[in-house]
Motif scaffolding. Structure first.
Motif, PDB file in Angstrom:
ATOM      1  N   ALA A 217       1.091  -1.183   0.102  1.00 21.96           N
ATOM      2  CA  ALA A 217      -0.017   0.077   0.054  1.00 21.96           C
ATOM      3  C   ALA A 217       0.960   1.257   0.196  1.00 21.96           C
ATOM      4  O   ALA A 217       0.695   2.377  -0.744  1.00 21.96           O
ATOM      5  N   GLU A 218       1.972   1.314   0.707  1.00 29.58           N
ATOM      6  CA  GLU A 218       2.649   2.328   0.888  1.00 29.58           C
ATOM      7  C   GLU A 218       3.676   2.428  -0.331  1.00 29.58           C
ATOM      8  O   GLU A 218       3.703   3.672  -0.871  1.00 29.58           O
ATOM      9  N   LEU A 219       3.967   1.554  -0.965  1.00 26.79           N
ATOM     10  CA  LEU A 219       4.846   1.567  -2.097  1.00 26.79           C
ATOM     11  C   LEU A 219       3.952   2.094  -3.587  1.00 26.79           C
ATOM     12  O   LEU A 219       4.244   2.783  -4.067  1.00 26.79           O
ATOM     13  N   ALA A 220       2.662   1.772  -3.495  1.00 28.51           N
ATOM     14  CA  ALA A 220       1.710   1.949  -4.489  1.00 28.51           C
ATOM     15  C   ALA A 220       1.285   3.523  -4.376  1.00 28.51           C
ATOM     16  O   ALA A 220       1.377   4.400  -5.368  1.00 28.51           O
ATOM     17  N   GLU A 221       1.280   4.001  -2.841  1.00 25.25           N
ATOM     18  CA  GLU A 221       1.252   5.502  -2.945  1.00 25.25           C
ATOM     19  C   GLU A 221       2.581   6.323  -3.331  1.00 25.25           C
ATOM     20  O   GLU A 221       2.319   7.458  -4.064  1.00 25.25           O
ATOM     21  N   LEU A 222       3.587   5.835  -3.011  1.00 23.76           N
ATOM     22  CA  LEU A 222       4.913   6.317  -3.709  1.00 23.76           C
ATOM     23  C   LEU A 222       4.829   6.324  -5.076  1.00 23.76           C
ATOM     24  O   LEU A 222       4.970   7.449  -5.656  1.00 23.76           O
ATOM     25  N   LEU A 223       4.536   5.093  -6.022  1.00 22.35           N
ATOM     26  CA  LEU A 223       4.500   5.220  -7.243  1.00 22.35           C
ATOM     27  C   LEU A 223       3.579   6.176  -7.928  1.00 22.35           C
ATOM     28  O   LEU A 223       4.038   6.945  -8.886  1.00 22.35           O
ATOM     29  N   HIS A 279       9.503  14.150  -1.882  1.00 22.90           N
ATOM     30  CA  HIS A 279       8.079  14.253  -2.177  1.00 22.90           C
ATOM     31  C   HIS A 279       7.480  14.584  -0.746  1.00 22.90           C
ATOM     32  O   HIS A 279       5.947  14.769  -0.841  1.00 22.90           O
ATOM     33  N   GLN A 280       8.070  14.613   0.292  1.00 26.43           N
ATOM     34  CA  GLN A 280       7.532  14.956   1.697  1.00 26.43           C
ATOM     35  C   GLN A 280       6.225  13.915   2.045  1.00 26.43           C
ATOM     36  O   GLN A 280       5.462  14.292   2.286  1.00 26.43           O
ATOM     37  N   LEU A 281       6.593  12.447   1.568  1.00 22.85           N
ATOM     38  CA  LEU A 281       5.712  11.743   1.478  1.00 22.85           C
ATOM     39  C   LEU A 281       5.600  10.832   2.875  1.00 22.85           C
ATOM     40  O   LEU A 281       7.058  10.221   2.821  1.00 22.85           O
ATOM     41  N   ASN A 282       4.974  10.766   3.841  1.00 24.07           N
ATOM     42  CA  ASN A 282       5.445   9.886   5.019  1.00 24.07           C
ATOM     43  C   ASN A 282       4.886   8.563   4.973  1.00 24.07           C
ATOM     44  O   ASN A 282       3.697   8.081   4.765  1.00 24.07           O
ATOM     45  N   LEU A 283       5.972   7.696   4.752  1.00 27.52           N
ATOM     46  CA  LEU A 283       5.569   6.236   4.439  1.00 27.52           C
ATOM     47  C   LEU A 283       6.186   5.412   5.684  1.00 27.52           C
ATOM     48  O   LEU A 283       7.399   4.998   5.580  1.00 27.52           O
ATOM     49  N   PRO A 284       5.652   5.484   6.701  1.00 25.15           N
ATOM     50  CA  PRO A 284       6.186   4.910   8.036  1.00 25.15           C
ATOM     51  C   PRO A 284       6.737   3.539   8.197  1.00 25.15           C
ATOM     52  O   PRO A 284       7.954   3.273   8.610  1.00 25.15           O
ATOM     53  N   HIS A 285       6.015   2.527   7.270  1.00 29.37           N
ATOM     54  CA  HIS A 285       6.446   1.233   7.153  1.00 29.37           C
ATOM     55  C   HIS A 285       7.683   0.987   6.574  1.00 29.37           C
ATOM     56  O   HIS A 285       8.520   0.229   6.806  1.00 29.37           O
ATOM     57  N   LEU A 286       7.646   1.718   5.483  1.00 30.22           N
ATOM     58  CA  LEU A 286       8.905   1.606   4.307  1.00 30.22           C
ATOM     59  C   LEU A 286      10.104   2.131   5.387  1.00 30.22           C
ATOM     60  O   LEU A 286      11.117   1.393   4.989  1.00 30.22           O
ATOM     61  N   ALA A 287       9.966   3.372   5.743  1.00 30.67           N
ATOM     62  CA  ALA A 287      10.849   3.886   6.537  1.00 30.67           C
ATOM     63  C   ALA A 287      11.404   3.097   7.623  1.00 30.67           C
ATOM     64  O   ALA A 287      13.007   3.005   7.708  1.00 30.67           O
ATOM     65  N   GLN A 288      10.473   2.470   8.449  1.00 30.37           N
ATOM     66  CA  GLN A 288      10.929   1.526   9.523  1.00 30.37           C
ATOM     67  C   GLN A 288      11.802   0.199   8.877  1.00 30.37           C
ATOM     68  O   GLN A 288      12.904  -0.409   9.580  1.00 30.37           O
ATOM     69  N   LEU A 289      11.124  -0.408   7.672  1.00 32.55           N
ATOM     70  CA  LEU A 289      11.825  -1.422   7.022  1.00 32.55           C
ATOM     71  C   LEU A 289      13.185  -1.170   6.719  1.00 32.55           C
ATOM     72  O   LEU A 289      14.370  -1.966   7.036  1.00 32.55           O
ATOM     73  N   GLU A 290      13.574   0.088   6.307  1.00 35.94           N
ATOM     74  CA  GLU A 290      14.911   0.613   5.966  1.00 35.94           C
ATOM     75  C   GLU A 290      15.776   0.446   7.199  1.00 35.94           C
ATOM     76  O   GLU A 290      16.965   0.176   6.809  1.00 35.94           O
ATOM     77  N   GLN A 291      15.202   1.201   8.061  1.00 36.11           N
ATOM     78  CA  GLN A 291      15.936   1.177   9.340  1.00 36.11           C
ATOM     79  C   GLN A 291      16.377  -0.273   9.987  1.00 36.11           C
ATOM     80  O   GLN A 291      17.627  -0.480  10.316  1.00 36.11           O
ATOM     81  N   ARG A 292      15.375  -0.983   9.905  1.00 37.90           N
ATOM     82  CA  ARG A 292      15.468  -2.723  10.450  1.00 37.90           C
ATOM     83  C   ARG A 292      16.668  -3.223   9.374  1.00 37.90           C
ATOM     84  O   ARG A 292      17.328  -3.972  10.056  1.00 37.90           O
ATOM     85  N   LEU A 293      16.577  -2.889   8.270  1.00 42.17           N
ATOM     86  CA  LEU A 293      17.377  -3.627   7.305  1.00 42.17           C
ATOM     87  C   LEU A 293      18.999  -2.911   7.413  1.00 42.17           C
ATOM     88  O   LEU A 293      19.972  -3.860   7.459  1.00 42.17           O
ATOM     89  N   ILE A 294      19.279  -1.813   7.616  1.00 41.06           N
ATOM     90  CA  ILE A 294      20.368  -1.340   7.935  1.00 41.06           C
ATOM     91  C   ILE A 294      20.959  -1.574   9.305  1.00 41.06           C
ATOM     92  O   ILE A 294      22.067  -2.149   9.169  1.00 41.06           O
ATOM     93  N   ALA A 295      20.273  -1.768  10.155  1.00 38.88           N
ATOM     94  CA  ALA A 295      20.667  -2.281  11.650  1.00 38.88           C
ATOM     95  C   ALA A 295      21.032  -3.874  11.323  1.00 38.88           C
ATOM     96  O   ALA A 295      22.191  -4.120  11.735  1.00 38.88           O
ATOM     97  N   HIS A 296      20.248  -4.469  10.624  1.00 36.41           N
ATOM     98  CA  HIS A 296      20.717  -5.995  10.381  1.00 36.41           C
ATOM     99  C   HIS A 296      21.991  -5.939   9.738  1.00 36.41           C
ATOM    100  O   HIS A 296      22.956  -6.845  10.183  1.00 36.41           O
ATOM    101  N   LEU A 297      22.253  -5.371   8.518  1.00 34.29           N
ATOM    102  CA  LEU A 297      23.123  -5.214   7.588  1.00 34.29           C
ATOM    103  C   LEU A 297      24.696  -4.947   8.620  1.00 34.29           C
ATOM    104  O   LEU A 297      25.652  -5.616   8.515  1.00 34.29           O
ATOM    105  N   ARG A 298      24.172  -3.809   9.377  1.00 37.87           N
ATOM    106  CA  ARG A 298      25.456  -3.306  10.178  1.00 37.87           C
ATOM    107  C   ARG A 298      26.027  -4.707  11.199  1.00 37.87           C
ATOM    108  O   ARG A 298      26.942  -4.708  11.610  1.00 37.87           O
ATOM    109  N   THR A 299      24.892  -5.223  11.887  1.00 37.20           N
ATOM    110  CA  THR A 299      25.021  -6.395  12.811  1.00 37.20           C
ATOM    111  C   THR A 299      26.082  -7.443  12.212  1.00 37.20           C
ATOM    112  O   THR A 299      26.858  -8.156  12.738  1.00 37.20           O
ATOM    113  N   LEU A 300      25.830  -7.497  10.959  1.00 39.63           N
ATOM    114  CA  LEU A 300      26.523  -8.708  10.047  1.00 39.63           C
ATOM    115  C   LEU A 300      27.722  -8.080   9.745  1.00 39.63           C
ATOM    116  O   LEU A 300      28.475  -8.927   9.042  1.00 39.63           O
ATOM    117  N   GLY A 301      28.206  -6.835   9.886  1.00 39.12           N
ATOM    118  CA  GLY A 301      29.472  -6.111   9.435  1.00 39.12           C
ATOM    119  C   GLY A 301      29.294  -6.041   7.962  1.00 39.12           C
ATOM    120  O   GLY A 301      30.515  -5.854   7.116  1.00 39.12           O
TER     121      GLY A 301
END
Ligand code: NAD
Ligand code: KPL
Length: 305
Positions: A217-223, A279-301
């Motif tokens: 739903a958030e990705l469709a809004e972005l597109l 686009h000043q679009l607030n997509l909280p789940h997508l932003a949170q997914l990015e943060q979770r993924l970045i944190a995970h990658l950092r944990t793995l070095g």
């Protein structure tokens, strides 16, 4: 005399293209990273393509970026983060009428390349073919698919598409390459990060349908917001279809993480989040997914960009 296909990036997809073009009798030259890689390639005697279990060696000539031969046609088959530096190294060899074909997944790298060589025609591609290397200079053709090519700036198709047909590379020219790239990016954003975070095959996401639906739903809004309504159409249904059709597979991002390789996050989820912010679009789940993924990658070095 046919124009030589110079190919930079003798990895999975680059080798798949190189061997099929060479098999069709077309002139191909591989551009290797440095003299050490060139020497290793010479010692191997060429590229090996494994198709339907049969291995065939193609003794395609190799060179480094220091070679002096002008380049009229360059297939850029590096990862998205390597594309612009690879082209920068070769810019002095491009002829005035040179054309670049960019095979990178995601978005962002194509604009970076175009800005580096503003006088050169850049054609983007989006491919559903699948290939992997099972050893150096040996590529396995793992999944038959299709490649869409297009140039958002000039809708006229190049003459060399005939050579792709001769080489048996299934393809089509499209005036809507950006829509194709955005659609694939959206699919990748809805599937790949979750397979990494839930440590599962694509089919494992059938247990996380709500999370997938919220992201769609958030990705469709972005597109929609960035002028790509066609790429937003029935996105969730297609994501569910791809999850089902590829249930037994590990996503490309999962495989990168598993093999401790840098991911293309900045050109997929990172690009989506950057464009949303623009686009000043607030997509909280997508932003949170990015943060979770970045944190995970950092944990793995692993690099998080
Ligand atoms: P890969 O890592 O197998 O190959 C990239 C190659 O580029 C590597 O061999 C690397 O050494 C080389 N390279 C990088 N910089 C270079 C430079 N400056 N000079 C010379 N060589 C250089 O990557 P891949 O899997 O072939 O993917 C390439 C792109 O195609 C990615 O954007 C990927 O997402 C996309 N793609 C891949 C597949 C697939 O099945 N492999 C399918 C669809 C799309
Ligand atoms: O393209 C893919 C990938 O793994 O990168 C699919 C199979 C569509 C999953 O997003």
């Amino acid at each position: 005399m046919s124009t030589t296909w110079h190919i930079v990036g003798a990895g999975s997809l680059g080798s798949l293209w190189a061997s099929r073009l060479a098999r069709a009798g077309l002139p191909v030259r591989l551009i290797l990273r440095d003299t050490a890689r060139h020497a290793a390639y010479q010692a191997a005697g060429g590229l090996t393509l494994v198709e339907h279990g049969e291995a065939q060696l193609y003794p395609i000539p190799g060179e480094t970026s220091d070679s002096e031969e002008p380049i009229r046609r360059l297939l850029v088959a590096c990862k998205a983060y390597d594309a612009e530096p690879a082209v920068a190294q070769l810019a002095h060899r491009l002829t005035a009428d040179a054309e670049l074909i960019l095979l990178q997944n995601g978005l962002g790298s194509q604009d970076a390349v175009a800005a580096r060589v503003p006088q050169t025609r850049c054609i983007s591609a989006s491919s559903t073919e699948g290939a992997f290397r099972d050893s150096d200079w040996r590529v396995v053709f793992a999944g038959h698919g299709y490649t869409w090519l297009g140039d958002a700036a000039h809708p006229v198709a190049p003459i060399w598409l005939d050579e792709l047909s001769a080489a048996g590379i299934p393809h089509a020219w499209t005036p809507d390459i950006l829509t194709r790239l955005w659609r694939k990016l959206a699919l990748n954003c809805a599937i790949n990060p979750l397979t990494v975070l839930h440590d599962c095959r694509n089919g494992g996401l059938q247990q996380h349908q709500c999370e997938v639906a919220t992201l769609c739903a958030e990705l469709a809004e972005l597109l929609e917001r960035c002028g790509q309504p066609a790429a937003a159409e029935d996105l969730q249904q297609e994501v569910e279809r791809v999850i089902q059709a590829t249930a037994a597979n590990f996503s490309s991002m999962y495989q990168d993480v598993h093999h401790q390789r840098r991911t293309e996050i900045s050109y997929l989820l990172g690009h989506a989040c950057k464009v949303a912010a623009r686009h000043q679009l607030n997509l909280p789940h997508l932003a949170q997914l990015e943060q979770r993924l970045i944190a995970h990658l950092r944990t793995l070095g692993l690099p998080s960009d």
